[in-house]
Design a protein around this motif. Sequence first.
Motif, mmCIF file in Angstrom:
data_model
loop_
_atom_site.group_PDB
_atom_site.id
_atom_site.type_symbol
_atom_site.label_atom_id
_atom_site.label_comp_id
_atom_site.label_asym_id
_atom_site.label_seq_id
_atom_site.Cartn_x
_atom_site.Cartn_y
_atom_site.Cartn_z
ATOM 1 N N VAL A 123 22.256 27.854 -39.478
ATOM 2 C CA VAL A 123 23.416 28.254 -40.280
ATOM 3 C C VAL A 123 24.651 28.245 -39.390
ATOM 4 O O VAL A 123 24.641 28.814 -38.288
ATOM 5 C CB VAL A 123 23.200 29.650 -40.892
ATOM 6 C CG1 VAL A 123 24.445 30.090 -41.668
ATOM 7 C CG2 VAL A 123 21.970 29.660 -41.797
ATOM 8 N N ALA A 124 25.722 27.595 -39.853
ATOM 9 C CA ALA A 124 27.003 27.555 -39.134
ATOM 10 C C ALA A 124 28.014 28.359 -39.932
ATOM 11 O O ALA A 124 28.249 28.065 -41.111
ATOM 12 C CB ALA A 124 27.470 26.117 -38.965
ATOM 13 N N ASP A 157 33.386 21.500 -31.210
ATOM 14 C CA ASP A 157 32.655 20.555 -30.365
ATOM 15 C C ASP A 157 31.377 21.180 -29.810
ATOM 16 O O ASP A 157 30.320 20.533 -29.783
ATOM 17 C CB ASP A 157 33.551 20.076 -29.221
ATOM 18 C CG ASP A 157 34.664 19.153 -29.705
ATOM 19 O OD1 ASP A 157 34.508 18.563 -30.794
ATOM 20 O OD2 ASP A 157 35.679 19.029 -29.002
ATOM 21 N N ALA A 158 31.461 22.420 -29.359
ATOM 22 C CA ALA A 158 30.259 23.096 -28.856
ATOM 23 C C ALA A 158 29.248 23.290 -29.970
ATOM 24 O O ALA A 158 28.036 23.144 -29.759
ATOM 25 C CB ALA A 158 30.639 24.433 -28.226
ATOM 26 N N ALA A 159 29.745 23.613 -31.165
ATOM 27 C CA ALA A 159 28.838 23.781 -32.305
ATOM 28 C C ALA A 159 28.146 22.468 -32.641
ATOM 29 O O ALA A 159 26.938 22.438 -32.925
ATOM 30 C CB ALA A 159 29.611 24.301 -33.509
ATOM 31 N N ALA A 160 28.882 21.368 -32.600
ATOM 32 C CA ALA A 160 28.288 20.063 -32.899
ATOM 33 C C ALA A 160 27.198 19.722 -31.890
ATOM 34 O O ALA A 160 26.132 19.194 -32.257
ATOM 35 C CB ALA A 160 29.363 18.987 -32.913
ATOM 36 N N GLU A 219 31.868 16.356 -39.553
ATOM 37 C CA GLU A 219 32.500 15.187 -38.938
ATOM 38 C C GLU A 219 32.202 15.123 -37.435
ATOM 39 O O GLU A 219 31.952 14.046 -36.878
ATOM 40 C CB GLU A 219 34.010 15.245 -39.193
ATOM 41 C CG GLU A 219 34.390 15.043 -40.658
ATOM 42 C CD GLU A 219 35.841 15.371 -40.936
ATOM 43 O OE1 GLU A 219 36.535 15.815 -39.983
ATOM 44 O OE2 GLU A 219 36.295 15.203 -42.087
ATOM 45 N N ALA A 220 32.228 16.277 -36.773
ATOM 46 C CA ALA A 220 31.945 16.300 -35.338
ATOM 47 C C ALA A 220 30.484 15.959 -35.051
ATOM 48 O O ALA A 220 30.186 15.261 -34.068
ATOM 49 C CB ALA A 220 32.290 17.674 -34.760
ATOM 50 N N VAL A 221 29.581 16.433 -35.899
ATOM 51 C CA VAL A 221 28.155 16.108 -35.724
ATOM 52 C C VAL A 221 27.923 14.614 -35.916
ATOM 53 O O VAL A 221 27.186 13.975 -35.144
ATOM 54 C CB VAL A 221 27.294 16.928 -36.702
ATOM 55 C CG1 VAL A 221 25.856 16.397 -36.748
ATOM 56 C CG2 VAL A 221 27.282 18.392 -36.309
ATOM 57 N N LEU A 222 28.544 14.032 -36.921
ATOM 58 C CA LEU A 222 28.403 12.596 -37.163
ATOM 59 C C LEU A 222 28.922 11.799 -35.973
ATOM 60 O O LEU A 222 28.285 10.833 -35.525
ATOM 61 C CB LEU A 222 29.145 12.195 -38.434
ATOM 62 C CG LEU A 222 28.581 12.734 -39.756
ATOM 63 C CD1 LEU A 222 29.508 12.387 -40.914
ATOM 64 C CD2 LEU A 222 27.185 12.185 -40.022
ATOM 65 N N ALA A 223 30.073 12.197 -35.449
ATOM 66 C CA ALA A 223 30.658 11.469 -34.321
ATOM 67 C C ALA A 223 29.773 11.556 -33.087
ATOM 68 O O ALA A 223 29.574 10.555 -32.375
ATOM 69 C CB ALA A 223 32.056 12.027 -34.022
ATOM 70 N N LEU A 224 29.220 12.727 -32.813
ATOM 71 C CA LEU A 224 28.355 12.881 -31.644
ATOM 72 C C LEU A 224 27.031 12.147 -31.833
ATOM 73 O O LEU A 224 26.518 11.516 -30.897
ATOM 74 C CB LEU A 224 28.114 14.366 -31.374
ATOM 75 C CG LEU A 224 27.300 14.703 -30.111
ATOM 76 C CD1 LEU A 224 27.933 14.095 -28.864
ATOM 77 C CD2 LEU A 224 27.168 16.219 -29.965
ATOM 78 N N ALA A 267 11.379 28.966 -36.764
ATOM 79 C CA ALA A 267 12.640 29.185 -36.060
ATOM 80 C C ALA A 267 13.797 29.190 -37.039
ATOM 81 O O ALA A 267 13.758 28.535 -38.088
ATOM 82 C CB ALA A 267 12.848 28.102 -35.003
ATOM 83 N N ALA A 268 14.827 29.939 -36.682
ATOM 84 C CA ALA A 268 16.075 29.956 -37.446
ATOM 85 C C ALA A 268 17.199 30.231 -36.467
ATOM 86 O O ALA A 268 17.002 30.903 -35.448
ATOM 87 C CB ALA A 268 16.049 31.020 -38.539
ATOM 88 N N GLY A 269 18.375 29.715 -36.770
ATOM 89 C CA GLY A 269 19.490 29.912 -35.864
ATOM 90 C C GLY A 269 20.791 30.123 -36.597
ATOM 91 O O GLY A 269 20.990 29.641 -37.721
ATOM 92 N N LEU A 270 21.685 30.871 -35.950
ATOM 93 C CA LEU A 270 23.051 31.046 -36.425
ATOM 94 C C LEU A 270 23.984 30.612 -35.309
ATOM 95 O O LEU A 270 23.805 31.007 -34.145
ATOM 96 C CB LEU A 270 23.317 32.519 -36.771
ATOM 97 C CG LEU A 270 24.779 32.892 -37.067
ATOM 98 C CD1 LEU A 270 25.256 32.239 -38.366
ATOM 99 C CD2 LEU A 270 24.951 34.409 -37.117
ATOM 100 N N ILE A 271 24.965 29.787 -35.641
ATOM 101 C CA ILE A 271 26.031 29.473 -34.697
ATOM 102 C C ILE A 271 27.344 29.941 -35.317
ATOM 103 O O ILE A 271 27.621 29.695 -36.487
ATOM 104 C CB ILE A 271 26.080 27.978 -34.325
ATOM 105 C CG1 ILE A 271 26.079 27.074 -35.573
ATOM 106 C CG2 ILE A 271 24.914 27.612 -33.439
ATOM 107 C CD1 ILE A 271 26.221 25.590 -35.236
ATOM 108 N N GLY A 272 28.145 30.663 -34.494
ATOM 109 C CA GLY A 272 29.369 31.256 -34.989
ATOM 110 C C GLY A 272 29.151 32.701 -35.393
ATOM 111 O O GLY A 272 28.057 33.259 -35.266
ATOM 112 N N GLY A 273 30.246 33.308 -35.879
ATOM 113 C CA GLY A 273 30.171 34.697 -36.315
ATOM 114 C C GLY A 273 30.239 35.671 -35.153
ATOM 115 O O GLY A 273 30.349 35.294 -33.988
ATOM 116 N N ASP A 274 30.149 36.966 -35.480
ATOM 117 C CA ASP A 274 30.198 38.012 -34.470
ATOM 118 C C ASP A 274 28.858 38.736 -34.427
ATOM 119 O O ASP A 274 27.899 38.351 -35.100
ATOM 120 C CB ASP A 274 31.349 38.975 -34.747
ATOM 121 C CG ASP A 274 31.289 39.566 -36.154
ATOM 122 O OD1 ASP A 274 30.206 39.477 -36.800
ATOM 123 O OD2 ASP A 274 32.305 40.123 -36.614
#
Length: 466
Positions: free
Chosen positions: A236-237, A244-247, A279-284, A386-393
């Motif tokens: 989850v984002a 860029d780091a998230a991608a 868009e960043a994921v596609l580019a990478l 497994a599950a992951g979160l990127i972003g948030g506090d």
Amino acid sequence: MSLAELVSTDPCTGEAIWAGPVGGVAAAVARARAAAPGWARTPLAKRIAIARAFKAAVEAEADGFARLIAAETGKPLWETRTEAASVAAKVEISITAQAERAGEKLAEGGGVRQELRHKPHGVLAVLGPYNFPAHLPNGHIVPALLAGNTIVFKPSEQTPAVAELMASLWAQAGLPDGVLNLVHGGGDVGRELAGAEIDGLLFTGSAHVGAALARQFADTPHRILALEMGGNNPLVAWGLDDIDAAAATVVQSAFLSAGQRCTNARRLILRQGDDRLVEAVLALTDRLIVGAPFDEPQPFMGPVISNSAADGLERGWAGLQAAGGRVLRPLVRARADRPFLFPAIIDMTGHGPSDDELFGPVLQIIRVADWDAAIAAANATRFGLAAGLIGGDVARFDDFWARSRAGIVNWNRPTNGASSAAPFGGIGASGNHRPSAYYAADYCAFPVATLAADALGGGITTGLKP
């Protein structure tokens, strides 16, 4: 090739790497059974010394070990070097876990000693996977041997050569004859081993095979069964600052090891209308190098394990398109006769994403309206590895941790980041509540509780006729 011979081939070239006989389950189990009493009575210090000698042998053979894994699986050499290092590192981790989780505890009061010690089960079968043909079965084998069990190990029919090297290094380390026994073959040999006179089975592989093993063990509840069966893992984002780091985290989560990790992210879940990350994921993704293990520059990922696996992924990809998915990057096969696949991304928003484990470089994108919908989408799977979160506090992650259904829950890290010094396992169709890695010591031995005194004493003092 005779019907009784197994041949392992390089997935990149189709060239034969190893050939040998299949079967021999009954003889292997008999050898393990004969060796079991002596190995169980071998002092723990001696078993530890042999394990450490195995570690030294692996370290001495590290380059050749890594190259063999690369040749037999197609994984890049940079990655297989980390696998060889993990095999060696597992020894000290397992020694520590053995002492902490399956050691001895003594207490005394009123002239009575309370003792807790552990015994081995006896003969354990280990069924290994092809994606980490050394590291994952080694994660069962080392703690099982430290606990005093003997083993019959059937590796994946895709990776027998790696198993042969591992067995030879154990023999070099001084492991007695019959303590570790190797058998080769496909599913029929695995079923025969699961039905043999063993005391338990330790498995890493698909949910389909794990469920079949559970059915096969239904009438033998006295035998231990530890299952690690993969997942359909969500990432989850939400509330991102560094796109860029998230991608990079998404791409590593989805496509590391050509998508052939049970912890790979299969589903990226994000807020409706937030296209910057996509868009960043596609580019990478477009920059990733797909190639053979020893290519220079080193590829990010190699082929999937076989043409058969690639064929299955192409069928799964076609199913996603038929269900209405919008292709963002197609699943491209570089050569029809070899299993090199370029990473694929498909938007399944509103079309019911697949809950099959597509074990390869395929990422599904799901867009949701709000946070509650993101949690619901993450949990919309029968798996739970497994599950992951990127972003948030911190508050956002704490809520994600509390409401997600998985045995590994990461924050701002790839879903395929896991420590051998922690338990590893999942719920639902991902396992049967017997996590491996650091907790493997739990299923490799059983506790024996004792009350003991040096002499008989006391007696019945109430309820007696005069």
